[in-house]
Scaffold this active site. Structure first.
Site, PDB file in Angstrom:
ATOM      1  N   ARG A 187      18.252   3.319  18.852  1.00  9.67           N
ATOM      2  CA  ARG A 187      19.251   4.698  18.541  1.00  9.67           C
ATOM      3  C   ARG A 187      20.068   3.999  17.777  1.00  9.67           C
ATOM      4  O   ARG A 187      20.613   2.808  17.865  1.00  9.67           O
ATOM      5  CB  ARG A 187      19.164   5.137  19.857  1.00  9.67           C
ATOM      6  CG  ARG A 187      18.417   5.579  20.709  1.00  9.67           C
ATOM      7  CD  ARG A 187      18.148   7.086  19.947  1.00  9.67           C
ATOM      8  NE  ARG A 187      17.129   8.227  20.864  1.00  9.67           N
ATOM      9  CZ  ARG A 187      15.380   7.814  21.027  1.00  9.67           C
ATOM     10  NH1 ARG A 187      14.956   7.246  19.378  1.00  9.67           N
ATOM     11  NH2 ARG A 187      14.812   8.296  21.325  1.00  9.67           N
ATOM     12  N   HIS A 215      13.380   7.399  10.508  1.00  8.42           N
ATOM     13  CA  HIS A 215      13.218   6.933  12.291  1.00  8.42           C
ATOM     14  C   HIS A 215      11.450   7.602  12.458  1.00  8.42           C
ATOM     15  O   HIS A 215      11.313   8.165  13.710  1.00  8.42           O
ATOM     16  CB  HIS A 215      13.860   8.575  12.868  1.00  8.42           C
ATOM     17  CG  HIS A 215      13.745   8.586  14.333  1.00  8.42           C
ATOM     18  ND1 HIS A 215      14.884   8.433  15.268  1.00  8.42           N
ATOM     19  CD2 HIS A 215      12.968   7.622  15.310  1.00  8.42           C
ATOM     20  CE1 HIS A 215      14.638   8.560  16.468  1.00  8.42           C
ATOM     21  NE2 HIS A 215      13.541   7.712  16.692  1.00  8.42           N
TER      22      HIS A 215
HETATM   23  N1  LIG Z   1      13.212   4.597  16.593  1.00  5.07           N
HETATM   24  C1  LIG Z   1      11.278   5.322  17.502  1.00  5.07           C
HETATM   25  O1  LIG Z   1      10.936   5.535  16.390  1.00  5.07           O
HETATM   26  C2  LIG Z   1      11.335   4.805  18.603  1.00  5.07           C
HETATM   27  C3  LIG Z   1      12.391   4.996  19.325  1.00  5.07           C
HETATM   28  N2  LIG Z   1      12.765   4.366  20.894  1.00  5.07           N
HETATM   29  C4  LIG Z   1      13.287   3.725  21.588  1.00  5.07           C
HETATM   30  O2  LIG Z   1      13.204   2.226  22.220  1.00  5.07           O
HETATM   31  C5  LIG Z   1      13.940   2.602  23.586  1.00  5.07           C
HETATM   32  C6  LIG Z   1      13.376   1.610  24.420  1.00  5.07           C
HETATM   33  O3  LIG Z   1      12.281   1.603  24.694  1.00  5.07           O
HETATM   34  P1  LIG Z   1      11.365   1.334  26.100  1.00  5.07           P
HETATM   35  O4  LIG Z   1      10.724  -0.169  25.795  1.00  5.07           O
HETATM   36  O5  LIG Z   1       9.728   2.411  26.217  1.00  5.07           O
HETATM   37  O6  LIG Z   1      12.064   1.466  27.031  1.00  5.07           O
HETATM   38  P2  LIG Z   1      12.234   0.827  28.061  1.00  5.07           P
HETATM   39  O7  LIG Z   1      13.283   1.351  29.381  1.00  5.07           O
HETATM   40  O8  LIG Z   1      10.786   0.513  28.935  1.00  5.07           O
HETATM   41  O9  LIG Z   1      12.912  -0.314  28.334  1.00  5.07           O
HETATM   42  C7  LIG Z   1      14.472  -0.491  28.316  1.00  5.07           C
HETATM   43  C8  LIG Z   1      14.536  -2.203  28.127  1.00  5.07           C
HETATM   44  O10 LIG Z   1      16.530  -2.000  28.510  1.00  5.07           O
HETATM   45  C9  LIG Z   1      16.874  -2.726  29.311  1.00  5.07           C
HETATM   46  N3  LIG Z   1      18.171  -2.270  29.292  1.00  5.07           N
HETATM   47  C10 LIG Z   1      18.193  -1.084  30.365  1.00  5.07           C
HETATM   48  N4  LIG Z   1      19.770  -1.054  29.958  1.00  5.07           N
HETATM   49  C11 LIG Z   1      19.955  -1.825  29.508  1.00  5.07           C
HETATM   50  C12 LIG Z   1      21.289  -2.867  30.005  1.00  5.07           C
HETATM   51  N5  LIG Z   1      22.810  -2.069  29.813  1.00  5.07           N
HETATM   52  N6  LIG Z   1      21.275  -4.523  29.759  1.00  5.07           N
HETATM   53  C13 LIG Z   1      20.208  -4.769  29.436  1.00  5.07           C
HETATM   54  N7  LIG Z   1      19.558  -3.986  28.751  1.00  5.07           N
HETATM   55  C14 LIG Z   1      19.151  -3.270  29.241  1.00  5.07           C
HETATM   56  C15 LIG Z   1      16.121  -2.537  30.321  1.00  5.07           C
HETATM   57  O11 LIG Z   1      16.433  -3.185  31.209  1.00  5.07           O
HETATM   58  P3  LIG Z   1      15.327  -3.632  32.705  1.00  5.07           P
HETATM   59  O12 LIG Z   1      13.584  -3.968  31.866  1.00  5.07           O
HETATM   60  O13 LIG Z   1      15.790  -4.916  33.020  1.00  5.07           O
HETATM   61  O14 LIG Z   1      15.182  -2.596  33.116  1.00  5.07           O
HETATM   62  C16 LIG Z   1      14.228  -2.560  29.658  1.00  5.07           C
HETATM   63  O15 LIG Z   1      13.674  -3.817  29.554  1.00  5.07           O
HETATM   64  C17 LIG Z   1      13.744   4.061  23.872  1.00  5.07           C
HETATM   65  O16 LIG Z   1      15.007   4.410  24.654  1.00  5.07           O
HETATM   66  C18 LIG Z   1      13.978   4.703  21.993  1.00  5.07           C
HETATM   67  O17 LIG Z   1      15.782   4.997  22.153  1.00  5.07           O
HETATM   68  C19 LIG Z   1      11.262   4.446  21.342  1.00  5.07           C
HETATM   69  C20 LIG Z   1      10.295   5.518  20.514  1.00  5.07           C
HETATM   70  C21 LIG Z   1      10.315   5.571  19.592  1.00  5.07           C
HETATM   71  O1  LIG Z   2       9.750   8.316  20.953  1.00  5.69           O
HETATM   72  C1  LIG Z   2      10.745   8.239  21.263  1.00  5.69           C
HETATM   73  O2  LIG Z   2      12.313   8.027  22.085  1.00  5.69           O
HETATM   74  C2  LIG Z   2      11.268   8.047  19.865  1.00  5.69           C
HETATM   75  O3  LIG Z   2      12.271   8.275  19.159  1.00  5.69           O
HETATM   76  C3  LIG Z   2      10.498   9.506  18.802  1.00  5.69           C
HETATM   77  O4  LIG Z   2      10.322   9.140  17.640  1.00  5.69           O
END
Ligand SMILES: NC(=O)C1=CN([C@@H]2O[C@H](COP(=O)(O)OP(=O)(O)OC[C@H]3O[C@@H](n4cnc5c(N)ncnc54)[C@H](OP(=O)(O)O)[C@@H]3O)[C@@H](O)[C@H]2O)C=CC1
Ligand SMILES: O=C(O)C(=O)CO
Length: 312
Positions: free
Chosen positions: A227, A275
């Site tokens: 983000r 994005h």
């Molecule tokens: N650009 C794009 O097109 C897209 C962007 N995204 C973004 O990718 C992000 C990640 O997705 P996803 O992998 O599915 O999410 P997950 O919830 O599976 O993973 C989030 C990770 O971040 C870690 N985390 C969260 N808060 C903290 C913190 N305060 N300190 C340290 N580590 C932290 C979590 O730790 P823990 O494992 O210990 O809980 C976890 O490992 C989404 O939230 C979205 O914003 C997603 C899809 C498309």
């Molecule tokens: O799935 C999400 O969070 C995305 O950002 C898709 O664009």
């Protein structure tokens, strides 16, 4: 069972037909303003408050991985979704492999110095540059969840040292795990390529700032796939100017579309995409949703439930 569907830009007819095929016993309809008829589940992205407000739903599915937008709506409209209604998000559903493609191609681009060769080409200069060593190209991934761990795994076969940082400790073969704020400094030290795949929460907003960037290896690279609000743009621009950061690849921005007067557009060492790092894939998403609903109806445990207090 009734399902209501709302997405501001997806082709609703396509999705409704595909949902009906996957769940023939279910009545699926596109939600439109004024539709207050009962429903069991809602499938949404940026829903109008009135769509969900006051409904007694069994569950709401976000049609993406990130739930920051809907949680933001909930914080200003607490009555939009009662606390006891579970909120789910998409786990991978085809986004993992898209993130892998994006990350691997860009890390290789930097590693093989294609950015430098492009700059030389623009000056009509034929010059062979010193090769980079894999050992000097540690990739550090912020976030080791569904997408971060897939990206981490995909970089290993290329010979890069890979590490990740998350809230809880991970045990991923070949990947060094750092956990919690107390280990962030150690994670950053020696990280040459920083890839962000954190969720947008109060703890992670503005995390990629001057202090964090200063702790990276010299001539580092920053890739933001999560983000825009994670990055303090002025601090990134300053780090690019000082040379601390050599290049940035940005898919997400604090304001989307990125305003025309934003200095990132013109910066020669910033590459960007609008994005598109990972799209929601209908087939995989519908499979995940229908499978999860079936399990919920049978009273079984499911994954993908958002912890609304934690924020992801
Ligand atoms: N650009 C794009 O097109 C897209 C962007 N995204 C973004 O990718 C992000 C990640 O997705 P996803 O992998 O599915 O999410 P997950 O919830 O599976 O993973 C989030 C990770 O971040 C870690 N985390 C969260 N808060 C903290 C913190 N305060 N300190 C340290 N580590 C932290 C979590 O730790 P823990 O494992 O210990 O809980 C976890 O490992 C989404 O939230 C979205 O914003 C997603 C899809 C498309
Ligand atoms: O799935 C999400 O969070 C995305 O950002 C898709 O664009």
């Amino acid at each position: 069972m009734d399902i209501i569907f709302y997405h501001p830009s997806f082709n609703s007819d396509y999705w409704i037909n595909a949902l009906r095929k996957a769940m023939p016993q279910v009545h699926v309809r596109a939600w439109t303003a004024g539709d207050n008829a009962p429903a069991d589940y809602a499938l949404v992205w940026h829903p109008p408050v009135e769509m969900l407000k006051g409904r007694k739903l069994k569950g709401v599915f976000a049609l993406g991985a990130g739930v920051d937008a809907i949680l933001g709506q909930l914080s200003t409209n607490p009555g939009m979704l009662a606390d006891d209604i579970p909120l789910f998000r998409l786990e991978d559903t085809g986004m993992g492999s898209q993130m892998q493609e994006y990350a691997v191609s860009q890390v290789l681009h930097w590693f093989r110095r294609f950015d430098d060769y492009q700059a030389l080409k623009l000056q009509s200069r034929w010059q062979q540059l010193e090769e980079y060593e894999h050992t000097d190209f540690t990739v550090g991934i912020l976030g080791a969840g569904v997408l971060g761990s897939k990206v981490a795994e995909s970089l290993l076969p290329w010979g890069f040292p890979v590490r990740c940082w998350s809230r809880s400790r991970k045990s991923l073969p070949g990947i060094q795990s750092f956990a919690g704020p107390e280990e962030l400094g150690d994670f950053l030290q020696g990280t040459r390529v920083l890839i962000n795949l954190l969720p947008n929460t109060p703890e992670t907003v503005g995390l990629i700032n001057q202090s964090l960037l200063n702790q990276l290896a010299e001539h580092s690279y920053v890739m933001n796939l999560a983000r825009g609000v994670h990055v303090v743009e002025a601090d990134l621009l300053a780090a690019l100017e000082s040379g601390k950061v050599k290049g940035a690849m940005l898919d997400v921005f604090s304001h989307e579309p990125l305003p025309a007067d934003n200095p990132l557009w013109a910066h020669p060492r910033v590459a960007m995409t609008p994005h598109i790092a990972a799209f929601t894939r209908p087939t995989e998403a519908i499979e995940f949703i229908s499978h999860t609903i079936s399990k919920l109806e049978r009273g079984e445990t499911v994954s993908g439930r958002v912890d609304r207090v934690r924020g992801y």
